[in-house]
Each structure stands twice: as C-alpha cells, then as structure tokens.
Design a protein around this motif. Sequence first.
Motif, PDB file in Angstrom:
ATOM      1  N   UNK A 169       0.841  -1.187   0.000  1.00  0.00           N
ATOM      2  CA  UNK A 169       0.000   0.000   0.000  1.00  0.00           C
ATOM      3  C   UNK A 169       0.879   1.241   0.000  1.00  0.00           C
ATOM      4  N   UNK A 170       0.519   2.215  -0.821  1.00  0.00           N
ATOM      5  CA  UNK A 170       1.298   3.442  -0.900  1.00  0.00           C
ATOM      6  C   UNK A 170       0.505   4.507  -1.641  1.00  0.00           C
ATOM      7  N   UNK A 171       0.850   5.762  -1.361  1.00  0.00           N
ATOM      8  CA  UNK A 171       0.383   6.895  -2.144  1.00  0.00           C
ATOM      9  C   UNK A 171       1.593   7.508  -2.844  1.00  0.00           C
ATOM     10  N   UNK A 172       1.467   7.743  -4.125  1.00  0.00           N
ATOM     11  CA  UNK A 172       2.513   8.398  -4.893  1.00  0.00           C
ATOM     12  C   UNK A 172       1.938   9.633  -5.575  1.00  0.00           C
ATOM     13  N   UNK A 173       2.828  10.551  -5.850  1.00  0.00           N
ATOM     14  CA  UNK A 173       2.456  11.651  -6.739  1.00  0.00           C
ATOM     15  C   UNK A 173       3.395  11.634  -7.924  1.00  0.00           C
ATOM     16  N   UNK A 174       2.824  11.598  -9.119  1.00  0.00           N
ATOM     17  CA  UNK A 174       3.614  11.668 -10.346  1.00  0.00           C
ATOM     18  C   UNK A 174       3.820  13.131 -10.696  1.00  0.00           C
ATOM     19  N   UNK A 175       5.087  13.516 -10.865  1.00  0.00           N
ATOM     20  CA  UNK A 175       5.452  14.882 -11.247  1.00  0.00           C
ATOM     21  C   UNK A 175       6.067  14.783 -12.634  1.00  0.00           C
ATOM     22  N   UNK A 176       5.245  15.010 -13.659  1.00  0.00           N
ATOM     23  CA  UNK A 176       5.644  14.768 -15.049  1.00  0.00           C
ATOM     24  C   UNK A 176       5.826  16.104 -15.756  1.00  0.00           C
ATOM     25  N   UNK A 177       7.084  16.552 -15.820  1.00  0.00           N
ATOM     26  CA  UNK A 177       7.426  17.838 -16.431  1.00  0.00           C
ATOM     27  C   UNK A 177       8.221  17.546 -17.698  1.00  0.00           C
ATOM     28  N   UNK A 178       7.525  17.525 -18.842  1.00  0.00           N
ATOM     29  CA  UNK A 178       8.162  17.171 -20.102  1.00  0.00           C
ATOM     30  C   UNK A 178       8.550  18.377 -20.918  1.00  0.00           C
ATOM     31  N   UNK A 179       8.801  18.132 -22.196  1.00  0.00           N
ATOM     32  CA  UNK A 179       9.225  19.207 -23.071  1.00  0.00           C
ATOM     33  C   UNK A 179       8.130  20.194 -23.386  1.00  0.00           C
ATOM     34  N   UNK A 180       6.873  19.728 -23.389  1.00  0.00           N
ATOM     35  CA  UNK A 180       5.790  20.628 -23.758  1.00  0.00           C
ATOM     36  C   UNK A 180       4.621  20.648 -22.805  1.00  0.00           C
ATOM     37  N   UNK A 181       4.512  19.668 -21.911  1.00  0.00           N
ATOM     38  CA  UNK A 181       3.334  19.558 -21.061  1.00  0.00           C
ATOM     39  C   UNK A 181       3.738  19.225 -19.626  1.00  0.00           C
ATOM     40  N   UNK A 182       2.809  19.502 -18.704  1.00  0.00           N
ATOM     41  CA  UNK A 182       3.014  19.123 -17.307  1.00  0.00           C
ATOM     42  C   UNK A 182       1.777  18.413 -16.785  1.00  0.00           C
ATOM     43  N   UNK A 183       1.999  17.315 -16.064  1.00  0.00           N
ATOM     44  CA  UNK A 183       0.925  16.576 -15.411  1.00  0.00           C
ATOM     45  C   UNK A 183       1.327  16.271 -13.977  1.00  0.00           C
ATOM     46  N   UNK A 184       0.378  16.435 -13.069  1.00  0.00           N
ATOM     47  CA  UNK A 184       0.518  15.957 -11.699  1.00  0.00           C
ATOM     48  C   UNK A 184      -0.613  14.973 -11.452  1.00  0.00           C
ATOM     49  N   UNK A 185      -0.299  13.854 -10.836  1.00  0.00           N
ATOM     50  CA  UNK A 185      -1.331  12.850 -10.580  1.00  0.00           C
ATOM     51  C   UNK A 185      -1.077  12.188  -9.238  1.00  0.00           C
ATOM     52  N   UNK A 186      -2.121  12.072  -8.441  1.00  0.00           N
ATOM     53  CA  UNK A 186      -2.052  11.320  -7.185  1.00  0.00           C
ATOM     54  C   UNK A 186      -2.451   9.881  -7.491  1.00  0.00           C
ATOM     55  N   UNK A 187      -1.559   8.953  -7.142  1.00  0.00           N
ATOM     56  CA  UNK A 187      -1.768   7.539  -7.457  1.00  0.00           C
ATOM     57  C   UNK A 187      -1.767   6.734  -6.157  1.00  0.00           C
ATOM     58  N   UNK A 188      -2.713   5.829  -6.045  1.00  0.00           N
ATOM     59  CA  UNK A 188      -2.795   4.958  -4.880  1.00  0.00           C
ATOM     60  C   UNK A 188      -2.485   3.525  -5.291  1.00  0.00           C
ATOM     61  N   UNK A 189      -1.577   2.877  -4.562  1.00  0.00           N
ATOM     62  CA  UNK A 189      -1.321   1.452  -4.758  1.00  0.00           C
ATOM     63  C   UNK A 189      -1.874   0.711  -3.554  1.00  0.00           C
ATOM     64  N   UNK A 190      -2.767  -0.227  -3.831  1.00  0.00           N
ATOM     65  CA  UNK A 190      -3.396  -0.964  -2.739  1.00  0.00           C
ATOM     66  C   UNK A 190      -3.655  -2.388  -3.188  1.00  0.00           C
ATOM     67  N   UNK A 191      -3.048  -3.323  -2.483  1.00  0.00           N
ATOM     68  CA  UNK A 191      -3.233  -4.748  -2.775  1.00  0.00           C
ATOM     69  C   UNK A 191      -3.000  -5.049  -4.255  1.00  0.00           C
ATOM     70  N   UNK A 192      -1.955  -4.446  -4.803  1.00  0.00           N
ATOM     71  CA  UNK A 192      -1.570  -4.748  -6.174  1.00  0.00           C
ATOM     72  C   UNK A 192      -2.301  -3.956  -7.244  1.00  0.00           C
ATOM     73  N   UNK A 193      -3.252  -3.115  -6.849  1.00  0.00           N
ATOM     74  CA  UNK A 193      -3.982  -2.327  -7.837  1.00  0.00           C
ATOM     75  C   UNK A 193      -3.496  -0.884  -7.814  1.00  0.00           C
ATOM     76  N   UNK A 194      -3.146  -0.370  -8.999  1.00  0.00           N
ATOM     77  CA  UNK A 194      -2.750   1.026  -9.143  1.00  0.00           C
ATOM     78  C   UNK A 194      -3.954   1.826  -9.627  1.00  0.00           C
ATOM     79  N   UNK A 195      -4.272   2.873  -8.895  1.00  0.00           N
ATOM     80  CA  UNK A 195      -5.451   3.666  -9.258  1.00  0.00           C
ATOM     81  C   UNK A 195      -5.085   5.148  -9.203  1.00  0.00           C
TER      82      UNK A 195
END
Length: 825
Positions: A169-195
Amino acid sequence: MRDTIDIGIDLGTTNSAIALAEGDTVTVIKNNESQETTPSAVWMPRAGEVRVGAKARTRVESDPENTASEFKLEMGLADVTRKFARAAVQLTPPQLSAEVLKTLRNDATRFLNDVPTAAVITVPAAFALNQNKATVEAATLAGFVPGSPLLQEPTAAAFAYGLQDTSDRAYWMVFDFGGGTFDAAVVNKRDGELRVLHHAGDPYLGGKLIDWALVERVLAPAAAAEFGLSDLRRDNPQHARNLARLKAAAEEAKIALSGIQSTSVLVELDTPGGDSETFDFTLTRDALDRVAEPYYVRAINLCREAMRENGLSPDAIDKLLLVGGVTLSLGLRERLADPADGIGIELETRLDPSTVVARGAALFASTIRHPAPLAAAPAAGEFAVELSYEPAVTTTTTTTVAGRLRAGRDLDWTGYSVVLANPEGRPPFRTANIALNRVGAFATEVDVDERRTSRFTIELIDPAGAPQKLVPNTLSITHRAETFGGARLAHSLGIQLADRTFSPLLRKGAGVPTTAHGKFRTSYTLLRRDDEAMIRIPVVQGERARANRNRPVGLLTIKPVDLRMDLPVGTEVEVTFEVDASNLVTVVADVPLIGAQFEAEIDLGSVRTPSADVLTQQLAEAEDRYDVLQRSADLPDVDERLRRLEAEGTLPTVREQVRASAMDAGAAATAEDRLRDFQAELDDIDDLAALPRRTRELLDLLAEVAELVQQAGAVRDEQELTALREAAQQAIDDRDLKAIDAATERTEIFMARLYRRQPGWYEAVYWEVVRSPGMLPPTAEADRLVAEGRDALNRRDQRSLEHVVQQMLRLLPRDEREIMIGLTE
C-alpha cells in the motif's frame, strides 16, 4: 502474432521512446544511433525524403524552412500545417507525429524481426478530446491498427515505478514535467492495484517555455546588444534562423546545467552586415533557475491543487515520482524537496525520467489483448478458434479460458475435445480432454505461474482421437503484482448552453469507460425541408461555470435529416456521451417526441488557431482587469491570489507567447490557454473582492426582512426567516460568493411575498409600470390591461387589480419583472 500488444510508445514533445514488455522484463528499444530516445523532429531535405530524429534535430537551427519540431503542442488544431520549402509539401501535426511513430515502429521491427501492428501510445493527462483524437489519427497514419489504445502519461509512469516497488500500500504523486506539457497525478497502490485518484495539469507548461524564456529574457538581449541586432524577437521573420540557433543552444545549456554550475553558450549568428559572428555567453545554473522559477512555481502549485482536491497532505504521500526531462534539473529537485517552497515529498529517482513513460506504457500494453485480425474462413484441413480470456491477472493464479471452434463448413462438434498445456510451467500444467459442445464452445480453468508469463498450447482432437491443425494454437497469460485500476477523466466534460454557462455531463475524476446522459431543448424550430437545419452545441472541457473559461474541444452537431416530422422550438433532445478507456467520445441523441434515435457527431476538427490580433486584444483586456484589481486590492485573500499570479509569471509568459503567436501556432495555442486561465483567475479574484460588499448587502436585506416579519409576519414566516438566516450564515462562513448570491435571491423572493401582502402594493406596482415609458410592450393586450386596471382602481376592486397586475408583469421583460417583484412565482 503476439497475444498481447506489448509495445508502448511515449510520443513526446521533444523526444520520443518505444519499449517492449516480455514477461516481467521491459526493454527500451534503441534507435539506429543506439540511443533510447529519438528527437521528435522531422526534416525533409528534398521531395520524397523524410528524416526523423537526431539528423532532423540538428537541422532545426540550420535549415528551419525544411524542418519541424515541437509539433505536439499543435495537435488537435485543425488549421495548422508545417511547410517544407524544398519538398513543396505541407504536413499537419498528426502527419508529422506519424513520421515519428513510423521511425519508432521501424526500430521495433529491426529489434523484433517482426513488424508490430499495434501499440499503446501515451498522451498527457491534460490533453483534451481533440488532442487525443489527433494522436489516434497519427497512430493510424503510421501503420498501426485503427483505434490504438491511449494511456495517460502519469499512469504509465506509475506502472513503471510500480514494477520496482514491493510495498502493498502506498500513495505516490507523479510529477511529469516534459518538453511541452506538465501533469501531476495522485496515485494509490493498494493490494496490487494502481489507481489514479486525481489529476492536475497544464497542456502547455513544459521545457519549451523555459528554453524560450532563456532566449527572450537572457540570450537574445545580450546578443542584440553585442552585435547590434535590432528587433531580435520571435515575431520577426528576418531573425528566424538566429532565433532557432539560440533556442537550440538554450536547450543544450539547460541540459548541461543539470550536472555543472555554469556552461558556455556558443552560437554562430548572422549579423546585419551579412557576416557570421560567434556569440559566446556564460550561462550559470543560478541564472537558469531564476528564469525557470515561475514555471517551477506553477508546476508545484498544480501538485498542491491535486493533493488538496483529493484531501491529502504531503505527509500522506510516500514518493514523488519524477518524470520528464525537466526533472533532471538539480535546481528543480532541490526546490521540490523543500517543504516550504516546494512539496516536501521524498523524491523517487531510480528510473530514467526520459524513458519511464515508455516503460510503463509497455507494461500496460502487456495487459491488453492484441487486436485480432479479421476472421477468415479456415483453410482446408484446418480449424480456427476464437478465444476469450484475460491476458493479465493479479489477484489469482487461476483464471478462465473460453473459446469457440470454427471450421470451413457446418460441423457438429460433438465428440471433439481440446487440451490446454503449459509444459514450461512451474510446475508444468496440462488439462484433461475438454469436450466441446455441439456448437464448438468450451471453457476451462488454467493455472498460471506467479509473476511470470505462462504460454499455453491448444491441442484439438477429433472423435477418433487424432490431432487436428488449429489456428491459432497458443495463448499467453501474464501474472503481475500490479494491475491498472482504470483511467479517469482529467477534466469535466460537457456542453455550452445558450446562456453561455457550462453544463457538465461528466465530472473530473470519473472513471472511464463511462456513459452520461443529458436532456436539453432546442432553441428554434427545425424544419425537415431545410437541408441546412442542425443543432450546434459547443463541447468544452474544464471546471469553470462560465463556458468560455473552459477549453473548447469540439462541436456537437445533431442533423435531423432523417426525422419524420418538423421539430418545434423547445423539443427535448436526450444526449448520451460514451467515453472509452482512451478518453475518446461518441455521442447518441434521442428525440422522445418522435421516438427517433440517431448518431450525433462531435466535430473535433472545429478547434482552430486563434489569430495574433485577437490574442493581442484579449491580452490588453486581461491586463486592464489585472491593473484595476491590483489598485483596488486591500483584502488578504485577493492579495494572495494576485501574488500567486505574479509568482507563476503569468503575464510575462502570456506576453511572450502572444508576441510569438503570429509566427508559431504552438505559441498561439499556449497564449490562448494561458489567457483563458488568467481571465478565470481574475473572475475568482473579482468574486473575492466582492465578498465584503455582497455580504453586507445580504445582511442588510435580512435585517429589512426581519422588520417586515415583525410587523406583519405569521409563524411560518418566522420559521422561513430562521432558515434563511442559517443558510446565509453558512454561506458567509464558507466565503462562498455563489452561495451568498443564492441566499440573497431567496431572501428577495421572500421579501417580495411579504411586500405583496402590504396594503397598496398592487396599486404601487400598477402605477410604476404604467408611468415608466417603454416598460410595457406596445400591444393591444397591454392597452387593455392598463384600462382594466384603471377601472379596478376607480371601483376599489382589489381582487380585479391583483389579477390585472399579475398579467401585466407577465408582459414585462424578465429583468424588468425581477426588478419589480424579486422573481415571479
């Protein structure tokens, strides 16, 4: 042919990558230059010759008339093309992206000794419908099967990191800063499922902005001063070659400063005398960080927004997953790790941020069955099978495989059987003979190896016990520790109504695939004989109540060409939006009046590039609003919002993009998006500034109503006043302007009812209407009511007067009617 797609592609603004998943191994496929990433650049030196990658990238500054790069920012703009002078051709952004995809596909063909026909292609979570559709178009043009799956980039990154993480179980935040776009996403991992729980992002915030800011704020002014280059700006076509060279040098310097404190920028520039001079400039990391600071701040604020909307604090997030080339900057990493000025979440840096998205896309691709080719009749002496099974499992090591056999002729399958076997299994697995039913169907349970790919053969045995040739005769099922919990909408999706408000059909964060329904009414009569008749409804994505503050993504058109009858004004139309796992939308419209259902069409090709003149005008309007708010701001909340806009460098960035918009469609799209967000922020600040005044108005109104209730109110009036006070206080405590306005409106309605009970109210309203020029329409009905009202007054007939006044009010325009009585009931 492979059972699962297995190929993942990160189609990036600056660089692209392709990866292959086989079992529990992911390989990034290298290109001809033995590099894991390929520059997203296209060069056409002559007709019929296309170069993609590093060779094209080096020509961006030396041969800009025949080179294209960073065209991802123009995806979804229907009117954009890039010209190639020597080849005398023009290519759209999807066509240019297709050339990049073809090159990556060729790299995979060389690696696999087989041509891949399908791939999962990533897109920014912040991409809109029209941008996603353009990406699918590019994949088809590149030779992949139509309908190649799309995967949001933060989700792909989470997949790649999930393979490395062993926690349950874990909470992650994806910090995706690319050449043209930016995305932030909160991701939860629980019992093998990424959501993915929540997204926030900006489709036009990327390293490209930092590069151009370095050019326009540091390098170009220094070069102009040194060599006497007047008007060295992006909107000056005479300096296109010099600007392209400075842009390339800025990007190289930015990359170099990820590992050192300073670097030399050496650029050959054309001077006014027709000669070439070397521009030698020392750029330090501190100078880079100062220029990049506003873009870092905006990205960090978007991360905080994603956490806040999901009810999470930084302490609840276990890791910050770094994705995209910009995250290699040490200045950014130091800022992110700071709890006060950054986010304060532990950084995860184990995987290469430039290839992690492609790796995750490949992992996801290994969970999707490969699209089956069109079924052909089995050849003589052969049999075919259509299989149904999940190609990837997580929570169990036992799964179901079903199938149906086909022959080139009608056949009673009674007495036939199949056997499924995995001789390489741990332990080896083999079913007993599974009898087919009369139509050739079967279903059975199979065991798969944990965290491995199990490869099964299928044997067909006829009633005499003889083996028969079966096509296909293999299948693969992979057991993984993680599974994908489903994509989510990064933006609310809906339509613009006639009053220009936004009516969302699907809310941000909704899981996809999904379906939503909405009921609307036609605003004019549709005649069957009118060939041009249609309903046109703008489709927008965003979270703002004002539709024009959201992003236009297409036009919903309903063509009643097949209707059996004319549709009168106000006809109900039920619209159904269906969103698939790739965030692509189809629409069905139903007209209950005539029992007809037909396909509606979302024209995603209606989004076009704004003109430089329009953007310049919009910028001037926004600057005027900003100046007014700055001069009048004396509230802490207003000051805080204004400081945020300043910290994110909103106005300098917009000014630069507007100035470049005449020469750069990507800059025009960026400017339009930023201006829309800027105006929406100013709307919110306006609301904050209006809070004290509107609060006082509500409290004064409640006090006036309380006096009326005390003078002539009944018990039920006192109860309603109490409810109004409670709702008003809640709105005031929440500092919610919309709720304050709603409470004010309900109080005005209540006060109007109280006033109507006062002696002489109807008489006062009658004379107010009659004596106000132009309030009543010049009709015979209005004249009749004026006469009847005067007669009722002369006769002191209160009941008749009330009846006349109520009819007169119905003739008034809505705004006038609301002024007269608060609101009619």
